[in-house]
Design an enzyme around this catalytic site. Structure first.
Site, mmCIF file in Angstrom:
data_model
loop_
_atom_site.group_PDB
_atom_site.id
_atom_site.type_symbol
_atom_site.label_atom_id
_atom_site.label_comp_id
_atom_site.label_asym_id
_atom_site.label_seq_id
_atom_site.Cartn_x
_atom_site.Cartn_y
_atom_site.Cartn_z
ATOM 1 N N SER A 115 111.280 -40.521 8.356
ATOM 2 C CA SER A 115 109.857 -40.791 8.218
ATOM 3 C C SER A 115 109.464 -40.651 6.767
ATOM 4 C CB SER A 115 109.043 -39.804 9.068
ATOM 5 O OG SER A 115 107.666 -39.913 8.792
ATOM 6 N N TYR A 145 106.801 -31.533 12.010
ATOM 7 C CA TYR A 145 107.293 -32.898 11.877
ATOM 8 C C TYR A 145 107.888 -33.139 10.497
ATOM 9 C CZ TYR A 145 107.419 -37.962 12.498
ATOM 10 O OH TYR A 145 107.841 -39.261 12.608
#
Length: 312
Positions: free
Chosen positions: A168, A181
């Site tokens: 990501s 995350y």
């Protein structure tokens, strides 16, 4: 979070499949290969599975529930390839080993692994239940390491394999309220770099190729869910929902087709690196692997003051 803090590309980004990663360009190029995609029930994972099927690979799709994968299974099967769904919690080692063993018994030795399963909780650590925070690490980092730990020795023994870890942009920036995350994605990206170097120690640096792939700005249920009400009440919501939606411009198929292209081995010079699927792979390849490594491009790094180096 202010997106302007991170800069804006002056080179146009790709937002749909292009050139070498189109369906037509990849038709049949993964024929005869067995692939595994985790988190395949919907969104990015479903698109990856279908792109691999379109390129000729047999596909094992994995998620928490088999029933929720019916649409993905039907989509993959429509392209004339073998597809089978499996239920597995990727953070459970016993379940991971059992599932991967079952896939190889049903479909054959696994050639391609795409670690896509992931979860996101938008909440600052100070307001978090620790178990909820840690579950993100378990799914997003421990899960991929469990599948890799299980399959890598088998790939080594066979002398080939492709592993794609869905990373990501969050792995490379600081985004408040997403600590679990961003931390897990950064760890997964670093693991990709390091594991590729370990393949060099095995004499399999190009035979087994790993990638950390940013899927682009995809508006999934995970990314569009927003912070819980109690968090917004405490910290406010500096930007409205429509503003953040405007940042997500990419369809899941862009990541799917990039994965199918990487699986062919045509991007091996990018192995071990962090790749943004919106950036044209042809441009990256033209730069050359030697230059990319020498200049520390597409890797997690730290920039010190001039004159200071990151010495051992």
């Amino acid at each position: 979070m202010d997106p302007n803090e991170f800069g804006t590309s002056t080179i146009p980004l790709q937002h749909v499949p292009y050139g070498p990663i189109t369906v037509e360009a990849l038709k049949g190029k993964n024929a005869g290969k067995i692939s595994v995609v985790t988190g395949a029930a919907q969104g990015i994972g479903a698109a990856i599975a279908e792109s691999l099927a379109k390129s000729g690979a047999a596909v094992a799709i994995v998620d928490l529930s088999i029933d929720k994968q019916k649409a993905t299974q039907q989509a993959c099967a429509s392209h004339g390839t073998k597809v089978k769904a499996y239920a597995c919690d990727v953070s459970d080692q016993e379940a991971v080993v059992k599932t991967l063993d079952g896939i190889e018994q049903d479909l054959g030795p696994i050639d391609i692994l795409v670690n896509n399963a992931g979860i996101l909780v938008q909440r600052p650590l100070i307001m978090s239940d620790f178990d909820s925070f840690w579950k993100q690490i378990e799914v997003n980092f421990k899960g991929p390491l469990l599948t890799i730990h299980t399959l890598l020795p088998r790939m080594r023994d066979r002398g080939h394999g492709c592993i794609i870890n869905i990373a990501s942009r969050s792995a490379t920036v600081d985004v408040p309220m997403t600590l679990g995350y961003v931390t897990s994605k950064a760890a997964l990206t670093r693991a990709t770099h390091t594991l590729q170097r370990e393949m060099a120690l095995e004499g399999l640096d190009s035979a087994i190729h790993l990638y950390a792939l940013h899927p682009g700005g995809v508006l999934t249920g995970m990314g569009a869910s927003g912070a819980p009400k109690d968090v917004q009440e405490k910290y406010g919501d500096p930007k409205d929902e429509e503003f953040f939606k405007s940042l997500f411009k990419d369809p899941p198929v862009l990541c799917g087709q990039t994965c199918a292209w990487l699986a062919t081995g045509e991007g091996q010079d990018l192995r071990g690196l962090y790749i943004d699927c919106r950036q044209d792979v042809t441009r990256l390849l033209e730069k050359g692997r030697e230059v990319l490594l020498q200049e520390k491009r597409n890797v997690l790094t730290v920039n010190f003051l001039d004159g200071y180096e990151n010495e051992p």
